[in-house]
Design a protein around this motif. Structure first.
Motif, short mmCIF file in Angstrom:
data_model
loop_
_atom_site.label_atom_id
_atom_site.label_comp_id
_atom_site.label_asym_id
_atom_site.label_seq_id
_atom_site.Cartn_x
_atom_site.Cartn_y
_atom_site.Cartn_z
N VAL A 82 0.84 -1.21 0.00
CA VAL A 82 0.00 0.00 0.00
C VAL A 82 0.87 1.25 0.00
CG1 VAL A 82 -1.83 1.28 1.19
CG2 VAL A 82 -1.77 -1.22 1.35
N ILE A 83 0.56 2.19 -0.88
CA ILE A 83 1.07 3.56 -0.81
C ILE A 83 -0.15 4.44 -0.56
CG2 ILE A 83 2.21 5.45 -2.04
CD1 ILE A 83 3.74 3.38 -3.66
N ALA A 84 -0.23 5.05 0.60
CA ALA A 84 -1.46 5.70 1.05
C ALA A 84 -1.80 6.97 0.28
CB ALA A 84 -1.39 6.00 2.54
N GLU A 85 -0.80 7.65 -0.28
CA GLU A 85 -1.08 8.84 -1.09
C GLU A 85 -0.27 8.74 -2.38
OE1 GLU A 85 -1.47 12.93 0.65
OE2 GLU A 85 0.07 13.43 -0.86
N GLU A 86 -0.92 8.32 -3.42
CA GLU A 86 -0.30 8.16 -4.73
C GLU A 86 -0.84 9.23 -5.68
OE1 GLU A 86 1.93 7.18 -7.75
OE2 GLU A 86 2.12 6.02 -5.90
N TRP A 87 0.07 10.08 -6.18
CA TRP A 87 -0.32 11.07 -7.19
C TRP A 87 -0.31 10.32 -8.53
CZ3 TRP A 87 -0.68 16.69 -6.39
CH2 TRP A 87 -0.67 17.04 -5.03
N ALA A 88 -1.39 9.62 -8.78
CA ALA A 88 -1.44 8.62 -9.85
C ALA A 88 -1.23 9.25 -11.22
CB ALA A 88 -2.78 7.89 -9.80
N GLY A 89 -0.44 8.54 -12.02
CA GLY A 89 -0.27 8.91 -13.42
C GLY A 89 0.87 9.86 -13.70
N ARG A 90 1.62 10.32 -12.68
CA ARG A 90 2.68 11.30 -12.91
C ARG A 90 4.03 10.65 -13.14
NH1 ARG A 90 1.62 17.09 -10.69
NH2 ARG A 90 -0.62 17.11 -10.93
N SER A 91 4.30 9.57 -12.47
CA SER A 91 5.61 8.94 -12.54
C SER A 91 5.64 7.90 -13.66
CB SER A 91 5.92 8.26 -11.20
OG SER A 91 6.88 7.26 -11.36
N PRO A 92 6.69 7.90 -14.49
CA PRO A 92 6.82 6.84 -15.50
C PRO A 92 6.83 5.45 -14.89
CG PRO A 92 8.35 8.64 -15.98
CD PRO A 92 7.75 8.93 -14.63
N ALA A 262 -4.42 17.09 -10.53
CA ALA A 262 -4.00 16.12 -9.51
C ALA A 262 -5.13 15.14 -9.21
CB ALA A 262 -3.59 16.84 -8.24
N LYS A 263 -4.77 13.88 -9.11
CA LYS A 263 -5.70 12.85 -8.62
C LYS A 263 -4.96 12.02 -7.59
CE LYS A 263 -8.93 9.19 -9.97
NZ LYS A 263 -8.46 8.10 -9.11
#
Length: 338
Positions: A82-92, A262-263
């Motif tokens: 689990v990663i509790a806060e993921e800024w999804a879609g930003r990192s390759p 941001a999502k």
């Protein structure tokens, strides 16, 4: 003789049940590994989720450290669950793992999370209670900054204004440097890069406590947003093609655009998603109101609370928020543990 097959069947059934119980016990014995997020909102969210998982569902948990990218790689391998806060879609790294079906982004945990360029409200509106007059009354957009470099004077280069950028090495530092060029501000403002996130915070806090004008990059949810009255400057609407020029430090002709919307989600591994449907159902419902979260983060910062203590304080103060995510019997267990 007829009793022997029945006896064997009974023994096999008992062995099967024992094996199932043993597997279930092993599953319960193995801790669920959360990423040890270091920024405030991620650290608080991690501890909120851990408390619910431990007290509501009786699973042990722990945390494992790492950079954002290394945690995403570990999640893809199920070394983290689990990663509790993921800024999804930003990192390759995240995009690659998500496309491969190795990681999943659950829910929309903090709606209206944002990043951009900010100034204290008193710069635009003044503050009659302190005898402060507006210094930049017509400052509403990044384009308006062309009129006000002297308001944000750089003490080391007084002929220019100063823009407080992210520390070098952050993705946002590249984006902001490109934005200065795209908005025609690179000749009017010093691109000042703080040495660390803490140094950036210190610069901003110092200026605001002295009621001085300050122009800076920042994001939300954060303690800073819960502590001060700030105004975000308007930028051109988000454009994917323009965004590509802003994330490329070598692009000589960047185009202006708001940052990628941001999502914030909860990142989980495929194995976690497959093996813990009851927790997945909870994570998909997590909704942390941003104003409430910003205030909790500000209190955590001001009181210097460890995130685990701040999580308990948040759960005690906001039962109407988290009870909506949980079945009634689980919510009762969590509440009793507080």
């Amino acid at each position: 003789m007829k009793k022997i097959p029945a006896l064997l069947a009974g023994l096999l059934l008992t062995a099967g049940l024992a094996s199932t119980d043993s597997a279930a016990s092993a599953e319960r014995a193995n801790p669920i590994h959360f990423g040890d997020i270091t920024w405030e909102s991620g650290a608080l969210t991690t501890q909120i989720l851990r408390f619910i998982v431990e007290k509501g569902y009786d699973y042990p948990t722990d945390t494992l450290p790492g950079s954002t990218v290394s945690m995403e790689v570990a999640l893809a391998r199920n070394d983290l669950q689990v990663i509790a806060e993921e800024w999804a879609g930003r990192s390759p790294a995240w995009v690659k793992a998500e496309q491969a079906g190795q990681v999943f982004a659950l829910g929309d945990t903090v709606k209206n999370a944002e990043e951009g360029w900010w100034v204290p409200a008193y710069v635009i509106k003044g503050d009659p209670t302190r005898g402060l007059k507006p210094l930049a009354p017509d400052l509403h957009s990044v384009d308006d900054l062309k009129r006000y470099p002297e308001v944000f004077k750089d003490p080391e280069a007084p002929e220019k204004g100063r823009f407080l950028n992210s520390p070098s090495g952050w993705t946002s530092e590249t984006v902001n440097s490109q934005k200065l060029k795209a908005y025609g501000l690179d000749g009017l403002y010093t691109n000042f890069r703080s040495g660390s996130g803490a140094a950036l915070d210190a610069e901003i806090n110092s200026a605001i406590r002295r009621h001085q004008p300050v122009l800076f990059y920042y994001w939300s949810p954060t303690p800073l947003m819960g502590r001060y009255d700030l105004v975000r400057l308007q930028e051109p609407p988000f454009d994917a093609a323009a965004w590509a020029t802003l994330t490329d430090a070598k692009n000589p002709s960047p185009k202006g655009s708001q940052s990628l919307p941001a999502k914030l989600s909860i990142g989980v591994s495929k194995a976690f998603r497959d093996n813990h449907p009851e927790l997945v159902a909870v994570f998909e419902k997590v909704d942390l109101p941003i104003d409430t979260l910003n205030k909790a983060l500000a209190e955590m910062s001001e009181k210097r609370q460890p995130p685990a203590d701040a999580a308990k304080a948040f759960l005690r103060a906001n039962p109407q928020v988290w009870k909506a995510w949980l079945p009634a019997d689980v919510a009762a267990k969590v509440e009793a543990s507080l």
